[in-house]
Design an enzyme around this catalytic site. Structure first.
Site, PDB file in Angstrom:
ATOM      1  N   GLN A   1      16.392  -0.694   7.109  1.00  0.00           N
ATOM      2  CA  GLN A   1      15.171  -0.973   7.579  1.00  0.00           C
ATOM      3  C   GLN A   1      15.463  -2.347   7.154  1.00  0.00           C
ATOM      4  O   GLN A   1      15.922  -2.721   6.476  1.00  0.00           O
ATOM      5  CB  GLN A   1      14.158  -0.152   6.847  1.00  0.00           C
ATOM      6  CG  GLN A   1      13.211  -1.281   7.469  1.00  0.00           C
ATOM      7  CD  GLN A   1      11.668  -0.121   7.044  1.00  0.00           C
ATOM      8  OE1 GLN A   1      10.816  -0.827   6.177  1.00  0.00           O
ATOM      9  NE2 GLN A   1      10.999   0.321   8.040  1.00  0.00           N
TER      10      GLN A   1
ATOM     11  N   GLU B   1       3.276  -6.171   4.300  1.00  0.00           N
ATOM     12  CA  GLU B   1       3.303  -5.845   5.593  1.00  0.00           C
ATOM     13  C   GLU B   1       1.632  -6.361   5.778  1.00  0.00           C
ATOM     14  O   GLU B   1       0.675  -6.095   6.665  1.00  0.00           O
ATOM     15  CB  GLU B   1       3.510  -4.573   6.757  1.00  0.00           C
ATOM     16  CG  GLU B   1       3.423  -4.171   7.897  1.00  0.00           C
ATOM     17  CD  GLU B   1       4.059  -2.443   8.059  1.00  0.00           C
ATOM     18  OE1 GLU B   1       5.219  -3.212   7.646  1.00  0.00           O
ATOM     19  OE2 GLU B   1       3.746  -2.096   8.527  1.00  0.00           O
TER      20      GLU B   1
ATOM     21  N   LEU C   1      10.192 -10.007  -0.141  1.00  0.00           N
ATOM     22  CA  LEU C   1       8.905  -9.249   0.578  1.00  0.00           C
ATOM     23  C   LEU C   1       7.489  -9.996   0.624  1.00  0.00           C
ATOM     24  O   LEU C   1       7.491 -10.802  -0.387  1.00  0.00           O
ATOM     25  CB  LEU C   1       9.010  -8.127   0.194  1.00  0.00           C
ATOM     26  CG  LEU C   1       7.829  -7.477   0.643  1.00  0.00           C
ATOM     27  CD1 LEU C   1       8.395  -7.331   2.454  1.00  0.00           C
ATOM     28  CD2 LEU C   1       8.113  -5.938  -0.179  1.00  0.00           C
TER      29      LEU C   1
ATOM     30  N   HIS D   1      15.161  -4.411   4.335  1.00  0.00           N
ATOM     31  CA  HIS D   1      14.390  -4.231   2.992  1.00  0.00           C
ATOM     32  C   HIS D   1      14.545  -2.874   2.525  1.00  0.00           C
ATOM     33  O   HIS D   1      14.179  -2.254   0.915  1.00  0.00           O
ATOM     34  CB  HIS D   1      12.962  -4.073   3.453  1.00  0.00           C
ATOM     35  CG  HIS D   1      12.233  -3.838   3.145  1.00  0.00           C
ATOM     36  ND1 HIS D   1      11.553  -4.353   2.037  1.00  0.00           N
ATOM     37  CD2 HIS D   1      10.638  -3.078   3.428  1.00  0.00           C
ATOM     38  CE1 HIS D   1      10.515  -4.175   1.415  1.00  0.00           C
ATOM     39  NE2 HIS D   1      10.202  -3.316   2.180  1.00  0.00           N
TER      40      HIS D   1
ATOM     41  N   HIS E   1      12.708  -5.677   7.765  1.00  0.00           N
ATOM     42  CA  HIS E   1      11.501  -6.170   6.902  1.00  0.00           C
ATOM     43  C   HIS E   1      10.806  -6.719   7.934  1.00  0.00           C
ATOM     44  O   HIS E   1      12.095  -7.823   8.134  1.00  0.00           O
ATOM     45  CB  HIS E   1      11.006  -6.349   6.226  1.00  0.00           C
ATOM     46  CG  HIS E   1       9.252  -5.677   5.249  1.00  0.00           C
ATOM     47  ND1 HIS E   1       8.795  -7.060   5.878  1.00  0.00           N
ATOM     48  CD2 HIS E   1       8.374  -5.158   5.321  1.00  0.00           C
ATOM     49  CE1 HIS E   1       7.684  -6.199   5.863  1.00  0.00           C
ATOM     50  NE2 HIS E   1       7.526  -5.365   5.254  1.00  0.00           N
TER      51      HIS E   1
ATOM     52  N   GLY F   1       0.875  -1.055  -0.204  1.00  0.00           N
ATOM     53  CA  GLY F   1      -0.354  -0.035  -0.089  1.00  0.00           C
ATOM     54  C   GLY F   1       1.074   1.488  -0.079  1.00  0.00           C
ATOM     55  O   GLY F   1       2.088   1.464   0.099  1.00  0.00           O
TER      56      GLY F   1
ATOM     57  N   PHE G   1      -1.338  -0.542   8.424  1.00  0.00           N
ATOM     58  CA  PHE G   1      -0.265  -1.383   7.942  1.00  0.00           C
ATOM     59  C   PHE G   1       0.485  -0.534   9.951  1.00  0.00           C
ATOM     60  O   PHE G   1      -0.658  -0.315  10.410  1.00  0.00           O
ATOM     61  CB  PHE G   1       0.484  -0.135   7.737  1.00  0.00           C
ATOM     62  CG  PHE G   1       0.149  -0.364   5.749  1.00  0.00           C
ATOM     63  CD1 PHE G   1      -0.610  -1.486   5.510  1.00  0.00           C
ATOM     64  CD2 PHE G   1       2.157  -0.740   5.975  1.00  0.00           C
ATOM     65  CE1 PHE G   1       0.011  -2.297   4.161  1.00  0.00           C
ATOM     66  CE2 PHE G   1       2.579  -1.521   4.425  1.00  0.00           C
ATOM     67  CZ  PHE G   1       1.352  -2.204   4.179  1.00  0.00           C
TER      68      PHE G   1
END
Lengths: 647, 251
Positions: free
Chosen positions: A258, A273, A270, A372, A260, A52, A143
């Site tokens: 970051q 989330e 991936l 990530h 993930h 998103g 999220f």
């Protein structure tokens, strides 16, 4: 002009969402734009963004009362106060416009269904009546780290849909794209960028592009973590490298990396989330939902840095599922049901089927936290103008703009690409409109010769040195092992020493292949030194920052230290210099005072000075580090204190 | 067919098409490499292993390695497929790899899909033809979620080129819009934000280079890695264009 020198008004390096959206803005203003891209633009890594794009439209019941100010608060808290708050403001205000623009360009956003809807929220299945009045508006999903449902989505292919819409606009405007082309050297003199030298990945030939303005939009540098990244193979950080090589342009917050929480084990692909946003659980090997105890308030939907640390700790405590590839945890999507999984999370369902042969409607999915996103990048001011280098801009993940600080919220990067593309594109268009520009071909040709010499040197080197791939693999092991989720001084010292050693090895490495054309081994070898330089400044930046903030966690300095480290790391390192130079600037003018994020640890070392003292002369103190003047006055978009009624 | 439980891993034999147009000394030929199979080994893993340990000159394309970017279409034992999501455990001991046909060869397994798809988008004007400019102040136009889902279904194409490579017509008629092109047209045709009329669309698709060029062999439908319902897409296009033709006659 010969065919090895071409000119344009605007050169955009990178054909992903940020670069293309920027190019559209400049082309629509009537400027000649050239985009260089490693791959056909629709194959850029923007296409892999799944779940998103954050924009405070407030269209569904769980988004009721949302607005850009609430989004601003979430973003600054998520950043652990490392963000530039004015940029976070600009971003949250422009995000709704950018999302609606994508709707105009054809993105099939999932829409609100007025009437009864069934959701999974904090482990409970609940029925919520969406208002008929909002039927057909853009829907949101939950999220991590957000007060409201805010992520706008097209199933789990949001980046794909956005990229295709934006690239269609690029084609409609007739913007020239040279795919399979890599920018390898910036052309610059006297603090003015004049374009870039590029290498054709079809033929291996170099050519120079002279431009009034150059935009770096090459995405992140996740591949310095070797295979331990969700990033595509093309995310090698070359945009950051060519900026760093100038010695003038600083990279910001390179240690802010970051991880993930949910990469598929063992391939590190991936898994969005959006799964947890839609109600999925994290389980340990005893099928215990450990996040409920770890973070009672946000549970699985705390920020990514916090969730990744809890997961890593859980595995360290022996609660991971052991495999020959190392331990992993489980993501449980079963209770969401097949209908939901094959529509709203369809791409996740496909990935599980194709890469581990599992059906998330029936099976638990093996996941582990993995590199990530690169919060760090080319340091720019709010116009996207690089520090210390007129005519050079950066946008998207390649830039340190800096709305993410030390931890980016999920869904904020996809939104950043189009928001920054719009804003920086506008500034680029203004910049080239009123700039007389004298082309000095000698500067361009000197840069080209330098790039050609670098390739020739690789081809001429003989002997029995190490292979470039072995060096890359060693770099990945060092970075994930010692510059990962939990960091400490001892391991970071080792990491710096190991990467320094690999840099020396890189100078001894020998190609096995000398085939004419693009030569895949040479193509990678030409990137390797730059990647190692990024790895070194990341490790060294992490070593120097003796506090924990967002994704940068030091076991030996576990507290956020606002007394000493409420700052942004800047690093400069010309390619002919032995050592990088680190310096620190204020994060920017602070409007929302540092406090508890609402998840994670509530312990910290407080600021010693007052906010007024911190903010006094803050822009001048940034200018000392090379921050160039902005079109609108510094701080003019901050809307100081407007959050007060909401906290 | 995966590696024997506890036993020695399977020895895989890769026969790979080699040709480097940039090298005057290169001639098209098949070259053989051998590897031990590993658990979850995809062609992404296998080809990189070949390049990094056996032959550094081997050219191929991967980017996302998660079947989302569409870079790695190739012929796997005679059938177009995405290399990244093809697991060796689903293949026999001998794996023959060729570049996708139809597209211009760049080298070995690497082909130029980018140019082909850009031309397709230009030719069919595969973008929203809006009547009004974007209004940044306005709320988004509403859309029924069912319709959004239907558009999304066609939007999922990743332009990998597998369908084009499998298409008997695209292989002989370079002007044929191709399965991916027809799918893209259908996606815009059903989108109310695109204001092109039936007559406009009739011009685009209702000819031998468009939907009526399709011979109905439907290999595209079988090989599509995203499982796009191409059979239904062509039926939709034929129905729409025929309706437009009859409507034109009545006028």
């Amino acid at each position: 002009m010969s065919s090895d020198l071409i000119s344009t008004d605007v050169l955009v390096i990178g054909g992903g969402l940020a670069g293309e959206r920027c190019a559209i803005e400049a082309a629509a203003a009537g400027h000649k734009v050239l985009i260089l891209s490693l791959v056909p633009p629709r194959r850029s890594h923007s296409c892999a963004a799944q779940g998103g794009m954050q924009a405070a439209l407030g269209n569904c019941v769980k988004a009721d009362g949302d607005n850009p100010t609430v989004h601003f608060l979430d973003t600054v808290r998520g950043s652990d106060w490392g963000a530039d708050q004015e940029v976070a403001r600009i971003f949250t205000e422009e995000a709704p416009v950018a999302v609606r623009e994508l709707a105009h360009l054809g993105v099939p956003w999932t829409r609100v269904r007025g009437g009864k809807n069934s959701y999974v929220i904090k482990g409970e299945r609940v029925e919520i009546e969406e208002s008929i009045e909002n039927d057909g508006l853009i829907m949101h999903r939950d999220f991590g780290g957000t007060a409201k449902w805010r992520a706008c989505y097209a199933a789990a292919a949001t980046g794909h849909a956005a990229l295709y819409a934006i690239d269609s606009e690029v084609v409609r405007l007739g913007i020239t794209v040279r795919d399979r082309t890599e920018a390898v050297e910036l052309i610059h003199e006297g603090g003015r960028c004049q374009g870039a030298v590029a290498r054709c990945l079809r033929t291996g030939k170099h050519f120079a592009v002279v431009a009034k303005a150059t935009v770096i939009a090459t995405g992140g540098y996740g591949r310095i973590y070797g295979q331990y990244t969700t990033n595509a193979t093309i995310n090698e950080g070359m945009g950051a490298v060519i900026a760093l090589n100038t010695g003038a342009v600083p990279l910001g917050n390179m240690e802010a990396v970051q991880f993930h929480p949910t990469a598929l084990a063992p391939s590190n692909i991936l898994v969005t989330e959006g799964c947890r946003g839609d109600g999925a659980y994290l389980l340990d090997k005893d099928l215990n939902r450990f996040m409920v105890d770890a973070e009672p308030e946000k549970q699985e939907l705390a920020s990514r840095d916090v969730v990744s640390r809890h997961m890593k700790q859980r595995m360290r405590d022996g609660k991971g599922v052991d495999t020959p590839y190392g331990p992993h945890l489980w993501l449980d999507l079963r209770h969401l049901g097949e209908q939901h999984l094959t529509t709203k999370l369809r791409e996740v369902w496909e990935i599980c089927r194709d890469f581990v042969g599992l059906d998330p409607a029936r099976d638990l999915i093996p996941v582990q936290p993995t590199q990530h996103y690169s919060m760090g990048g080319v340091r720019v001011n709010k116009d996207g103008q690089a520090y210390n280098m007129s005519g050079l801009f950066a946008a998207g993940e390649a830039a340190c703009w800096d709305m993410h600080g030390f931890n980016r919220l999920g869904g904020n990067s996809l939104a950043e690409t189009v928001v920054a593309g719009r804003i920086v594109g506008r500034r680029v268009a203004e910049f080239v409109a009123d700039k007389d520009f004298e082309i000095q071909t000698s500067v361009a040709f000197a840069a080209m010769k330098k790039a050609e010499r670098r390739a020739a040197e690789w081809l001429n080197r003989t002997g029995s040195g190490p292979s470039v791939y072995a060096i890359r693999n060693a770099m990945g092991e060092t970075m994930m092992g010692k510059v990962g989720i939990f960091r400490n001084g001892e391991e970071l010292e080792e990491a710096v020493a190991e990467i320094t050693h690999l840099l020396a090895e890189c100078d001894k490495a020998v190609l096995r292949s000398r085939v004419p054309g693009m030569n895949p081994e040479l193509t990678f070898a030409l990137r390797l030194k730059g990647m190692l330089r990024l790895a070194l400044v990341t490790a060294k930046g992490a070593l120097l920052r003796t506090e924990s903030r967002g994704a940068h966690y030091r076991s030996d300095y576990p507290l956020r230290n606002d007394a000493e480290w409420l700052s942004r790391t800047l690093v400069r390192w010309a390619d002919d210099e032995g050592e990088p130079t680190f310096s620190y600037e204020p994060v920017g003018e602070i409007d929302l005072p540092p406090g508890h994020r609402g998840y994670g640890s509530d312990e910290r070392i407080e600021m010693r000075e007052s906010l007024e003292q911190y903010n006094d002369g803050v822009y001048e103190r940034q200018a000392v580090h090379g921050r160039l003047a902005t079109v609108e006055a510094a701080g003019s978009r901050l809307r100081r204190g407007e959050w007060k009624g909401l906290v | 067919m995966t590696s024997n439980e506890g036993g020695a891993p399977r020895r895989l034999r890769f026969e790979i098409f080699r040709y480097n147009p940039e090298d005057p000394g290169s001639n098209p030929q098949m070259q053989t490499y051998e590897l031990d199979e590993a658990p979850y080994m995809s062609l992404f893993i296998a080809l990189n292993q070949i390049r990094e340990t056996l032959d550094p000159s081997l050219q191929f394309d991967f980017a996302c390695r998660s079947a989302i970017c569409g870079s790695c279409g190739m012929m796997v034992n005679g059938r177009p497929a995405l290399g990244c999501r093809t697991l060796t455990s689903d293949l026999p001991d001998v794996i023959r790899l060729h570049p996708l046909p139809v597209f211009k060869l760049i080298g070995d397994l690497s082909v130029d899909t980018g140019t082909w798809f850009r031309e397709m988008v230009e030719k069919s004007e595969a973008w929203i033809h809006a009547e009004e400019a974007f209004d940044p102040e306005a709320q988004e136009a509403r859309m029924d979620d069912e319709l959004a889902q239907a558009i999304y279904e066609g939007e999922r194409c990743i332009e990998c080129g597998c369908c084009v490579a499998s298409c008997g017509v695209a292989n002989v008629n370079e002007d044929f819009t191709g399965p991916a092109g027809l799918n893209r047209i259908a996606r815009f045709m059903m989108d109310p934000r695109d204001k092109r009329s039936d007559a406009d669309w009739f011009e685009v698709v209702s000819n031998a280079d468009g939907v009526f060029g399709c011979l109905g062999m439907m290999a595209c439908h079988d090989v599509c890695p995203k499982e796009l319902p191409l059979l239904e897409v062509y039926a939709y296009l034929r129905r729409k264009t025929l309706a437009a033709a009859f409507a034109g006659k009545e006028e």
